[in-house]
Each structure stands twice: as structure tokens, then as C-alpha cells.
Scaffold this active site. Structure first.
Site, PDB file in Angstrom:
ATOM      1  CB  VAL A 179       1.625  -8.480  -3.293  1.00  0.00           C
ATOM      2  CG1 VAL A 179       1.123  -8.952  -1.768  1.00  0.00           C
ATOM      3  CG2 VAL A 179       2.439  -9.750  -3.578  1.00  0.00           C
ATOM      4  CD  GLU A 180       6.089  -7.017  -6.325  1.00  0.00           C
ATOM      5  OE1 GLU A 180       6.104  -7.325  -7.548  1.00  0.00           O
ATOM      6  OE2 GLU A 180       6.933  -7.062  -5.786  1.00  0.00           O
ATOM      7  N   GLY A 181      -0.079  -5.517  -7.742  1.00  0.00           N
ATOM      8  CA  GLY A 181      -1.055  -5.704  -8.660  1.00  0.00           C
ATOM      9  C   GLY A 181      -1.890  -7.002  -8.807  1.00  0.00           C
ATOM     10  CB  SER A 211      10.007  -9.731  -6.121  1.00  0.00           C
ATOM     11  OG  SER A 211       9.075  -9.003  -6.734  1.00  0.00           O
ATOM     12  CB  SER A 251      10.576  -5.425  -5.005  1.00  0.00           C
ATOM     13  OG  SER A 251       9.672  -5.377  -6.046  1.00  0.00           O
TER      14      SER A 251
END
Length: 820
Positions: free
Chosen positions: A500-502, A382, A211
Site C-alpha cells: 500500500v501507499e506505493g 503511517s 494519512s
């Protein structure tokens, strides 16, 4: 009467022209023809014609003469527009410009190109990708035991680590030319999802390097020297990467990075070179405790002008790649969000050469764009894959459990209250698989930033809903931790997925509509750029095209609302056709409401997060609804899919109406909010969501073995023996399907007192003696009943094991016993 008829004709003509979206020239010609026709039929005399000319001729001349229009109409608007244009930071601009737009643009602009949707080819796995899924991934899954990993070892077994590295699981996105696997986004998603269905810890470990990580940054932005230096090791597993972005002072607001890199001269490997002195504090970094290569995001400063530009001191966010063993780096400690490797990284005055900057010196300050573009793609692969795995497992296991587990002599899955939950599980799984494949296929062709934000937010929220529903159905069976529990690791992972990731809250309230409105609108961002460049000519062209666009969308929205969308286009016939029409209706409604909102609120909309979130919900449901229609079409419009299609689409349309309703009720200007409500809902709201009958149908379907069930849960790992959590439930379910008629006869006989005894064995003997069952049927029922009972048991542990699970890890936990 003539006057009334003339007015009605004018209204009908204007409405038709607006609905068709004709050009200004056609509008002008229509005005001239209209009054000429009125004069020709005697509806008005020469005085009336003269008055019309006095009123309309100056307007027609003004708007059809570009110099006059620009000077007397566009210029004052241009001045006001520049005055209220909200300031935009460099990071905001780069975030807006990063990545690309895709199908979400069609849904936002109000007139989707359905043929493009149907013609779009979703990515198919290549022979090599399918082989990797069936062989290497299957083998890896067989090496894993999530309970052993999470409760005992707190780590992946060493042999699994070695297998992951040797077979390039960390290198799925690295091109073959650099020694990687070069897999598509769909293949990466499918592999990660399969691993996650066996071990979420291992899936997280595998997904992160594929990612946002050094590998992807090097592939897209690295110099040839950097690629040659790092990619071979990242591909063969001899190097383990991590990427340091978040820290104690920075999470979703990456622009607030406090970490610094100061350009200076220093000694490196015995030579004096121009480099950077890095000071950083990172946390929540996956793979950090075992990483050998660190990607870093920091702010680069050049106080002495050593980079050659004495006027530039602050270069902004920059990305670099360094070895974990550089002097001054502290790494190796672990956080404990779960068993996957995650920890902090610290650095104080870590000196590295300038060629550590990814992309070299010319990419100094280019890190934010790199991060946004790479994260945009990764978000679509992901976490949607993890969500898909957890949800598919919950679907298959809840269906089996719901048929096996009985209460009040009825399978629990037959209770209507339970079916409300299992129908959500079934419907959301269908929607999720459609979204996963469609979004990952989009990532294979571009880097759609808004689409992947929607996918990450909504699919992790659907996972939350599905897993919670599955836990409700399982009751105590889902609560008790242990190797038999196939739900608990998914349940524990929910806070990770939504963070996670925003962070989900900010993604919904700030990003989806906030970024989507500007990126997807055909005119807003170009108008903003024209204003910033003081380009009146460009602004004039865009402005009046924008006005025509808004008039057209308003007319289409009202027409669709009054007609029930029967005038909207559908690219197919049959059961799906009405849903295409309804999505087109609400797509048009979103377009005009967005225009009105941005025109009324301007920069204030950034602070109206709840309003922005609701419009984002509309855009998201339009996207996922169209993805579901695409999935149904690509799957061959099978009869067995129809009820799930109805469930998803009826739920989508209901949620769209809910979002619009909340938006109109809370719009700051009540009159404008009311006017928009009339425009969008001229005959009221009509979409109430799935009916009880549909809920019952979907709730029944999850309990049945079928090709649909197998398709919907394809590519997850299912155990094959009685020692596997999923295998145990699958085996009992399969046996029940085989012997259910005999088991039902036996259960009824026991209930009526025709099969006597205190134990199952005694009751079976009595049933055979009474002629209720044959000997063969009794043996089958006994075999199933043993499997059934074993499947519903939960683990029990000794106090020695709970005190020291590592040294007692081979203890038999399955110590619940059956009593008469």
C-alpha cells in the site's frame, strides 16, 4: 625537468581550483597568472607565451563574454538538449512539482550542510500529545486483543470503535479550530505505533483517516463551506471517512484511472443543478465497509463545455467528497486482507453537484497534485509507524525469548548463528527509530516527497527483515497462531505494508532516484523548464553553473577517495566523526555519478530501472546514515549507543559500496562505467560491513535489561499480567534477571547429577538437600521456572473452537501441559 614541474604545477592548481569550486572568473585569472609566471621564471619564452595566447585567449574571451558564450557554445547545446529532452506527461510534472525537498537535497548535491543537520530541532511531543499517548492511547490498547479481533470477531470490538470515535483518534491531523486534535506528525506516528504494538488491525483503522483521506484533503484544499460541512463530523467521529483511489484497473499507476465524472445538469435534492455523473469501481479501500463519507478520485470530462471553457473537454484527475448513501453507490462488502475494514465501492451514474469537488469548481482537474502532496506526507507517518511498532516488539520479545529459551543447556541468544539475526534486529531498530523521528519531524516542517518515499520503502523492508529474523529465532514459538503469539500479526501484515501507499518494487526502481534526481539536483529541473520555455538566456546561466558543479564534485570525489575522506568535513569530534566524512565522500560521488548518468543516458534512464534503483539505494543509505548520526547526536552521544551506531554506519557504508559496485558493473557504456569506478573507488572498496565481534556485541546487548533497551522500545504497549502475550514474556524475563545466579547453579547441578529427580520439584528438593541451593533460592527458581515454562508454550485449540471461534471465543486455548 622544468617541463615536468610545470605540468605538475598545472595539474595541482587545476585540481585545487576544481576542489574549491571557484568561479569561471577565477579559473580565467588562474590561467593568465600561470602562463605569466612561466614566462617570468623563464620556463617558456615569447614563442611559447604567444602559442598559449593563441590557444587560450579565444576560449577565455568566449566563455567570459556572455553574448559570445551564449551564441557559440550554449545555443548548439541548447538545441541538442531540447531534441533529446524526454516527454513529460501532466501527471509526471505534477508528481515532480508536488511536495517539497528537504535534507535529501543536501545528501544528493554532494556537499551536505552538516551544521543544519545538527541544528535541526526534532519535534518534541507537547504536554497534550504526551497525555493522549499515556492515557487515551494506553486505555484503547487495554481494550484490544489482536487474536480476538483477527481470529474471532474479524472486527474491532464495538466498545473500542466507540472509544476511537469519541476520543478523536480519527482526527489527529485535523486542526483544533475544526474540532480535531491538531497533533504533530511525530505525535501521530507515535500514537499509531503504540496502537500497532497491541493491535495492527486497530492501528491500520486509525492511521488511514490520518494519512490520505478526506480530512487532510479538506484541511488543505477544501472550501470554507466544505470544511464547515464535513470537518466537525469527521472530528467528533460521527462521520467515518474512506478514500477511493485504487481499482481493478489501476494500482500504482494512478494516472490510468478509468473512473469518470461527466459534467451535466441533473436533479439533486429536488432542484436542477450543474453537477457530475460519477461512474466508478474501487477496491482495496480501507474503512469502506463502514464509511459514511467517501473521497473519490476520477477523471472529469466536460463534453458540452458547461464549465465555461468550450476548448477544454478533459480536465484530468479530480477529487470529490460524497455521502456513502448517495443513490447509485454500492458500499459495505468486505475484502479480507486481515481483520481491518477494507472493501470495494461501486457507483453507476451517481449524480452530485459540482460543489462536491474538493476545493470547488476551480479545483477541477487538480486532484492528482492533491493526492501526491497528501500521500507524500502520509507516507512518512503511517507505515513507518507500523514498521516501528512491529520491529520494537520483535526486538524486546526476541531478546527476552533468547535469554529464557535454552538449547544444549545454553540460552539460544548466545549462539553466534542466532546473534547474526539478533544483531540485525538490534541494528535495524536503532536505524529505524532514528529514521522515524527524523522523517516525521521533517513532515512537521514541509512535505518532503522523496524522503517519505524512502522512509516508506526501506522501513517496511526493514520490518520484513526484522520480523523474519525474529520468527527464525523463535522457531515453532513464532509459527503457532494464537493469543500467545506476539509475532504472527506482524508477520501477516508484511505483504500489506510493502504494497500500500506505493508498491515497494516500483517505489525503489522508479521513484526514489527518478524523482530525487530531478527534484534534488540544483540545475536539472530548471534546465528542463528553461528548454521547455525556449529560454536560452536562463539555460546558459544554468548550464555553465552545472558544469562548474560537476567539475567540483568530480574533484572532491577523487580527492576523498584517495585520502580515505580525511579531507572531508565533520561537524563533530569523537566516534561519529569518521562517518560524517565518509557520508560526505559518497554524497559527492553520488552527485558526479548522477550527472554523468543523466548526461549519458538522458530519457533512457527511465527504462534502466535497475540502475536507477541502485543510485536510489545510495541516496537512501546516505539519508538514513545521516539520520542515524543525528539521532546519536540528539540522544547525547551516549556510550551505550556507540556499538549500535557502529553497526548501523558500517552497514550503511557497505551497502553504499555494494550499490555503486553493481551500478558500475552494469553501466551500459563499459568505459564510462569503469571511469566512474576509478573516480569513486581509486583505492578499491574498503567497507565490509559489521565484524563478527560487533555482531556478538549487539547480539549480547539485546539479551540484557538496560536503559538502552527501554529507550529503543519506548512507547510500545507491553502487557502487565500473565494473560498478555508480551506481559507473559516480560514477566518471565524480569524474574530470570532477578534469580539467574541461583538458576545457573541449579542448572549446573542438574547437569552434573548433583540434583537428582525426574521433575523440577524433585530436582529442587535434591539441590537443597545437597547444599547447592538454599530454601529461599529454591522457591525463587521454582517461581521462575513456572513462568519460564508458561512463556514458551504455544496455544492449542479444540476442534469446536476451530470450527466456530465466535461462539467458543472464551474457551481456554492454553492446553499444552507439562509432563515429567
Amino acid at each position: 625537468m622544468t617541463a615536468l614541474l610545470s605540468i605538475l604545477v598545472a595539474i595541482a592548481a587545476a585540481w585545487t581550483l576544481a576542489y574549491l569550486g571557484v568561479s569561471l572568473m577565477v579559473w580565467s585569472a588562474a590561467v593568465v597568472i600561470y602562463f605569466a609566471a612561466l614566462a617570468a621564471v623563464g620556463a617558456i619564452g615569447w614563442v611559447g607565451l604567444l602559442i598559449a595566447a593563441v590557444v587560450f585567449a579565444p576560449l577565455l574571451i568566449l566563455f567570459n563574454s556572455t553574448p559570445l558564450r551564449r551564441r557559440f557554445a550554449s545555443k548548439p547545446i541548447f538545441k541538442g538538449f531540447k531534441a533529446v529532452l524526454p516527454p513529460m506527461s501532466d501527471t509526471e510534472r505534477e508528481a515532480l512539482e508536488a511536495g517539497s525537498t528537504w535534507w535529501e537535497t543536501e545528501m544528493f548535491r554532494g556537499k551536505p550542510d552538516w551544521q543544519y543537520l545538527l541544528d535541526f530541532k526534532r519535534t518534541q511531543l507537547t504536554e497534550a500529545e504526551q497525555s493522549f499517548l499515556d492515557n487515551e492511547t494506553e486505555t484503547l490498547c487495554g481494550m484490544l486483543d489482536e487474536w480476538e479481533i483477527s481470529a474471532e470477531l474479524k472486527d474491532i470490538p464495538q466498545e473500542a470503535w466507540e472509544y476511537i470515535r469519541a476520543h478523536k483518534f480519527f482526527a489527529m491531523l485535523i486542526p483544533k479550530a475544526h474540532g480535531g486534535l491538531g497533533f504533530s506528525a511525530v505525535a501521530q506516528s507515535t500514537v499509531v505505533a503504540k496502537i500497532a504494538s497491541r493491535s495492527l488491525t486497530t492501528a491500520v483503522t486509525v492511521m488511514v483517516p490520518n494519512s490520505l483521506g478526506p480530512g487532510e484533503l479538506l484541511v488543505h484544499y477544501g472550501t470554507k463551506e466544505q470544511q464547515d460541512k464535513w470537518l466537525p463530523g469527521l472530528a467528533d467521529g460521527s462521520q467515518i471517512p474512506c478514500f477511493g483511489l485504487t481499482g481493478p484497473e489501476v494500482g500504482s499507476d494512478a494516472g490510468a484511472l478509468p473512473d469518470t465524472g461527466i459534467v451535466c445538469r441533473g436533479e439533486y435534492n429536488g432542484e436542477e443543478v450543474l453537477g457530475m455523473k460519477l461512474t466508478f469501481s474501487k477496491r482495496w479501500i480501507t474503512l469502506a465497509p463502514v464509511a459514511t463519507v467517501i473521497g473519490l478520485a476520477f477523471k472529469l470530462y466536460d463534453p458540452d463545455g458547461l464549465l465555461g471553457d468550450p476548448d477544454t473537454t478533459d480536465y484530468g484527475i479530480t477529487c470529490a467528497l460524497i455521502s456513502a448513501d448517495e443513490p447509485g453507490v454500492e458500499i459495505g462488502r468486505r475484502h479480507s486482507p486481515g481483520a481491518f475494514m477494507n472493501g470495494p465501492i461501486y457507483g453507476k451514474d451517481v449524480f452530485v453537484p459540482l460543489d462536491a469537488i474538493i476545493g470547488g469548481q476551480e479545483k477541477a482537474g487538480g486532484g492528482w497534485r492533491m493526492l501526491v502532496e497528501c500521500l507524500s506526507a502520509g507516507r512518512g507517518i503511517s507505515l513507518p509507524a507500523l514498521s516501528s511498532a512491529a520491529s520494537k516488539t520483535a526486538y524486546r520479545m526476541t531478546g527476552a525469548f533468547g535469554r529464557i529459551r535454552r538449547q544444549f543447556k545454553v540460552p539460544v541468544g548466545k549462539f553466534e548463528g542466532v546473534q547474526e539475526a539478533t544483531a540485525r534486529i538490534g541494528g535495524l531498530n536503532y536505524k529505524m527509530e532514528a529514521a522515524r523521528i527524523f522523517t516525521a519531524s521533517g513532515v512537521d516542517q514541509c512535505t518532503p516527497a522523496v524522503v517519505t518515499a524512502m522512509a516508506k520503502y526501506h522501513m517496511t523492508e526493514w520490518m520484513r527483515q526484522i520480523v523474519n529474523d525474529a520468527m527464525d529465532v523463535h522457531g515453532g514459538r513464532g509459527i503457532q497462531q494464537g493469543p500467545r503469539n506476539y509475532l504472527f500479526s506482524s508477520y501477516q501484515s508484511i505483504p500489506i505494508a510493502i504494497t500500500v501507499e506505493g508498491a515497494n518494487i516500483l517505489t525503489r526502481s522508479l521513484m526514489i532516484f527518478g524523482q530525487g534526481a530531478i527534484r534534488c539536483h540544483p540545475y536539472v529541473f530548471p534546465e528542463m523548464e528553461a528548454a521547455r520555455n525556449d529560454d536560452l538566456e536562463e539555460f546558459d546561466t544554468l548550464l555553465w553553473s552545472h558544469v562548474g558543479h560537476s567539475v567540483n564534485r568530480a574533484a572532491r570525489t577523487l580527492t576523498f577517495g584517495l585520502s580515505g575522506a580525511v579531507t572531508a568535513k565533520a561537524p563533530v569530534s569523537g566516534v561519529a566523526a569518521p562517518y560524517y566524512r565518509q557520508l560526505e565522500r559518497f554524497s559527492s560521488a553520488l552527485a558526479i555519478c548522477s550527472d554523468i548518468t543523466m548526461g549519458m543516458l538522458g530519457g533512457e534512464l527511465k527504462r534502466k530501472e535497475l540502475l536507477s534503483a541502485r543510485l536510489g539505494d545510495v541516496l537512501s543509505e546516505l539519508y538514513f546514515g545521516s539520520a542515524t548520526l543525528k539521532f546519536f547526536y540528539d540522544e547525547g552521544e551516549k556510550d551505550e549507543d556507540i556499538e549500535h551506531l557502529h553497526y548501523v554506519m558500517q552497514d550503511c557504508l557497505h551497502k553504499i559500496e555494494q550499490a555503486f559496485d553493481g551500478f558500475f558493473r552494469n553501466f551500459p557504456n563499459r568505459f564510462v562505467g569503469g571511469a566512474m569506478r576509478v573516480l569513486v573507488f581509486p583505492t578499491g572498496r574498503h567497507h565490509k560491513g559489521p565484524s563478527d565481534r560487533l555482531i556478538n556485541t549487539i547480539g549480547d546487548a539485546i539479551l540484557e535489561p538496560s536503559s538502552f533497551r527501554d529507550r529503543l522500545t519506548a512507547n510500545i504497549y507491553l502487557g502487565t499480567d500473565e494473560h498478555s502475550a508480551t506481559g507473559r514474556m516480560e514477566k518471565a524475563f524480569d524474574k530470570l534477571i532477578e534469580v539467574e545466579p541461583a538458576f545457573e547453579k541449579f542448572a549446573k547441578a542438574v547437569g552434573k547429577g548433583e540434583a537428582e529427580g525426574f521433575t523440577v520439584d524433585e530436582q529442587l528438593t535434591s539441590a537443597v538437600a545437597a547444599g547447592v541451593l538454599t530454601d529461599a533460592e529454591a522457591r525463587q527458581v521454582k517461581e521462575y521456572d513456572d513462568l519460564r515454562y508458561d512463556a514458551i508454550l504455544t496455544d492449542a485449540f479444540s476442534k469446536e473452537y476451530l470450527a466456530d471461534p465466535v461462539n467458543h471465543r472464551h474457551e481456554d486455548h492454553r492446553m499444552e501441559s507439562r509432563v515429567a
